[in-house]
Design a protein around this motif. Structure first.
Motif, PDB file in Angstrom:
ATOM      1  N   PHE A  58       0.886  -1.394  -0.084  1.00 19.28           N
ATOM      2  CA  PHE A  58      -0.451   0.215   0.244  1.00 19.28           C
ATOM      3  C   PHE A  58       0.951   1.392  -0.393  1.00 19.28           C
ATOM      4  O   PHE A  58       0.180   1.899  -0.729  1.00 19.28           O
ATOM      5  CB  PHE A  58      -0.509   0.054   1.336  1.00 19.28           C
ATOM      6  N   ASP A  59       1.651   1.575   0.384  1.00 10.53           N
ATOM      7  CA  ASP A  59       3.230   2.291   1.254  1.00 10.53           C
ATOM      8  C   ASP A  59       3.287   1.972  -0.414  1.00 10.53           C
ATOM      9  O   ASP A  59       3.579   3.654  -0.791  1.00 10.53           O
ATOM     10  CB  ASP A  59       3.541   2.338   1.806  1.00 10.53           C
ATOM     11  N   ASN A  60       3.999   1.580  -1.622  1.00  9.65           N
ATOM     12  CA  ASN A  60       4.415   1.689  -2.470  1.00  9.65           C
ATOM     13  C   ASN A  60       3.712   1.614  -3.531  1.00  9.65           C
ATOM     14  O   ASN A  60       3.923   2.512  -4.551  1.00  9.65           O
ATOM     15  CB  ASN A  60       4.752   0.020  -2.826  1.00  9.65           C
ATOM     16  N   VAL A  61       2.250   1.917  -3.533  1.00  7.59           N
ATOM     17  CA  VAL A  61       1.163   2.319  -4.519  1.00  7.59           C
ATOM     18  C   VAL A  61       1.350   3.648  -3.902  1.00  7.59           C
ATOM     19  O   VAL A  61       0.754   4.560  -5.194  1.00  7.59           O
ATOM     20  CB  VAL A  61      -0.049   1.099  -4.213  1.00  7.59           C
ATOM     21  N   GLU A  62       0.775   4.578  -3.099  1.00  6.68           N
ATOM     22  CA  GLU A  62       1.512   5.723  -2.633  1.00  6.68           C
ATOM     23  C   GLU A  62       1.822   6.137  -3.306  1.00  6.68           C
ATOM     24  O   GLU A  62       1.736   7.252  -4.121  1.00  6.68           O
ATOM     25  CB  GLU A  62       0.600   5.674  -1.197  1.00  6.68           C
ATOM     26  N   ARG A  63       3.303   6.145  -2.933  1.00  7.06           N
ATOM     27  CA  ARG A  63       4.949   6.366  -3.665  1.00  7.06           C
ATOM     28  C   ARG A  63       4.500   6.406  -5.195  1.00  7.06           C
ATOM     29  O   ARG A  63       4.287   7.954  -6.205  1.00  7.06           O
ATOM     30  CB  ARG A  63       5.666   5.894  -2.947  1.00  7.06           C
ATOM     31  N   THR A  64       4.001   5.598  -5.726  1.00  9.81           N
ATOM     32  CA  THR A  64       3.923   5.234  -6.546  1.00  9.81           C
ATOM     33  C   THR A  64       2.725   6.589  -8.026  1.00  9.81           C
ATOM     34  O   THR A  64       2.623   7.514  -8.823  1.00  9.81           O
ATOM     35  CB  THR A  64       3.718   4.067  -7.761  1.00  9.81           C
TER      36      THR A  64
END
Length: 138
Positions: A58-64
């Protein structure tokens, strides 16, 4: 008509672009699509617990999403890919953590969600991958 713009997540995205020749996100007009984001860190290491892996995904989706000018508040659809348990079911740890993260990151907004059990993901240690579609209201 505008052309699509492609984006690479800072950190792991540059390595993925160089090694595998793909981008992490594309934006065309107000629509943003991400590639599947795993629960890895910038060195592509995965946590031991499923819960931590889902949260990091979820954090990586947010960053992306941020690279393309979007956020979780713009997400309208989620496809999540999960390695099932030995009995073929997606574990309650996966599902409960997904629902918890939807509530934490999107408040009252509930996206479309397709939850798919798969035989394997690209990294043999991965247990979850998340892909989203967002519509940005400029």
């Amino acid at each position: 008509m505008t052309s699509p713009s492609f984006f690479v997540t800072p950190g792991y995205g540059s390595r993925q672009r160089q090694n595998w020749h793909y981008s992490q996100a594309v934006r065309h007009g107000n629509r943003v699509e991400t590639s599947g984001q795993g629960g890895w860190d910038d060195q592509m290491r995965l946590p031991d617990s499923v819960r931590d892996e889902v949260i990091r995904a979820f954090d990586n989706v947010e960053r992306t999403l941020a690279t393309a000018g979007a956020s979780w508040r713009h997400v309208v659809s989620v496809h999540s890919y999960h390695l099932p348990d030995a009995d073929g079911a997606i574990s309650d740890d996966h599902l409960a953590t997904m629902a918890e993260q939807f509530r934490a990151r999107m408040a009252d907004r509930a996206p479309l969600w397709t939850c798919i059990g798969v035989a394997a993901l690209a990294n043999p240690r991965m247990r979850v991958e998340i892909q989203v579609t967002a519509l940005v209201d400029d």
